[in-house]
Design an enzyme around this catalytic site. Sequence first.
Site, PDB file in Angstrom:
ATOM      1  N   LYS A  53       0.778  -1.240   0.000  1.00  0.00           N
ATOM      2  CA  LYS A  53       0.000   0.000   0.000  1.00  0.00           C
ATOM      3  C   LYS A  53       0.811   1.294   0.000  1.00  0.00           C
ATOM      4  CE  LYS A  53      -4.535  -0.913   0.214  1.00  0.00           C
ATOM      5  NZ  LYS A  53      -5.573  -0.181  -0.523  1.00  0.00           N
ATOM      6  N   SER A 304       0.088 -10.032  -0.428  1.00  0.00           N
ATOM      7  CA  SER A 304       0.061  -8.570  -0.517  1.00  0.00           C
ATOM      8  C   SER A 304       0.400  -7.827   0.776  1.00  0.00           C
ATOM      9  CB  SER A 304      -1.326  -8.147  -1.000  1.00  0.00           C
ATOM     10  OG  SER A 304      -2.315  -8.812  -0.237  1.00  0.00           O
TER      11      SER A 304
HETATM   12  C1  LIG Z   1      -2.961  -6.639   2.280  1.00  0.00           C
HETATM   13  C2  LIG Z   1      -3.992  -6.251   1.277  1.00  0.00           C
HETATM   14  N1  LIG Z   1      -4.163  -7.035   0.202  1.00  0.00           N
HETATM   15  C3  LIG Z   1      -5.091  -6.755  -0.726  1.00  0.00           C
HETATM   16  C4  LIG Z   1      -5.919  -5.650  -0.617  1.00  0.00           C
HETATM   17  C5  LIG Z   1      -6.935  -5.368  -1.692  1.00  0.00           C
HETATM   18  O1  LIG Z   1      -6.518  -4.311  -2.505  1.00  0.00           O
HETATM   19  P1  LIG Z   1      -7.501  -3.466  -3.398  1.00  0.00           P
HETATM   20  O2  LIG Z   1      -8.458  -2.746  -2.490  1.00  0.00           O
HETATM   21  O3  LIG Z   1      -6.631  -2.535  -4.152  1.00  0.00           O
HETATM   22  O4  LIG Z   1      -8.205  -4.442  -4.280  1.00  0.00           O
HETATM   23  C6  LIG Z   1      -5.763  -4.784   0.468  1.00  0.00           C
HETATM   24  C7  LIG Z   1      -6.592  -3.589   0.600  1.00  0.00           C
HETATM   25  O5  LIG Z   1      -6.639  -2.939   1.599  1.00  0.00           O
HETATM   26  C8  LIG Z   1      -4.772  -5.087   1.444  1.00  0.00           C
HETATM   27  O6  LIG Z   1      -4.593  -4.303   2.512  1.00  0.00           O
END
Ligand SMILES: Cc1ncc(COP(=O)(O)O)c(C=O)c1O
Length: 319
Positions: A53, A304
Amino acid sequence: MFTLTLRDFQDARARIDAHITRTPVLTSRQLSELTGFDVRLKAEMFQRVGSYKIRGPLNKFALMPEEQKRRGVVCSSAGNHAQGVALAARIHGIRAVVCMAENATRSKIAATKAYGAEVVLHGRIWDEANEKAKELVRTEGLTYVHPFDDEQLIAGQGTLGLEIVQDWPEVDAVVVPIGGGGLISGVAMAVKGHNPRIQVIGVESSDGPAMKLSVETGRLETIDCRTVIDGLRVQRVGEITFSVVQRFVDEVVALPDRDIFDAMLWVMERCKLVVEGAAAAPVAAMLHGLVRLPAGARVVGVLSGGNVNLDQLRGLTWN
Ligand SMILES: Cc1ncc(COP(=O)(O)O)c(C=O)c1O
């Protein structure tokens, strides 16, 4: 229609290069054996602020006119977006205000403040905190930083996809979690810019499948979202992200929160990596056979982020 080329992602990557960590793409023998694919994991929990992020805000602030920078920025989030905006703003010398609901977790408030942002507590749910952020746009001239539906933000988040194809140019498929769709929008355009045949598969919780439903009906749907996994929790995805997903994402799959939580523990135990719920969703989809590709396919799962509250582990008797 909003479309970014590989060159756009290379430019964004160069813009943010000095301030981010190049996270590794790790092999996973166990996941490969269980799925029959050649699986690797993009370990973005090792990114600064503990998730991808920070990439988008860094790109956005690098492009922001001086006048806007002088006035400052505002966002509303109690999670990873807050921390990404806070640190990126500090790096760019910009005042950042983060609006959170009054019941936000103390540790999240403290982490956001530690990155240098001012935290304003308002209301009891995100929507009320968000109203406060919009008010500060009107009264103090701050620039609102949307958590996913923003072109410069998407370009920044997509640098993660660029790194995947740079580190593994032969990759056949990328599996990405979806909340509002900002991450997958950037990643999809970046990897398809490298090779349009790379499959992009999005994963949501079936307890809140806002993107999957919208793709199925062909229009933006507002859902009753019940997932408790914060990165995946939205009632409505973005206009921009929906359009990008319709054009660049091959499939959106969904499975229940409990399967995603099981996968979270699986990754911690087997891969020795701390992941949060959203980040475990791609692994969950692979473990449950929702990723359908030929045997031996080269697949990257995007881990992520790793900002998970492990307080429940405290006080256990270890053996
Ligand atoms: C760790 C993590 N992965 C994935 C996502 C999903 O991302 P997006 O809202 O851009 O689809 C988020 C969103 O907050 C996140 O914090």
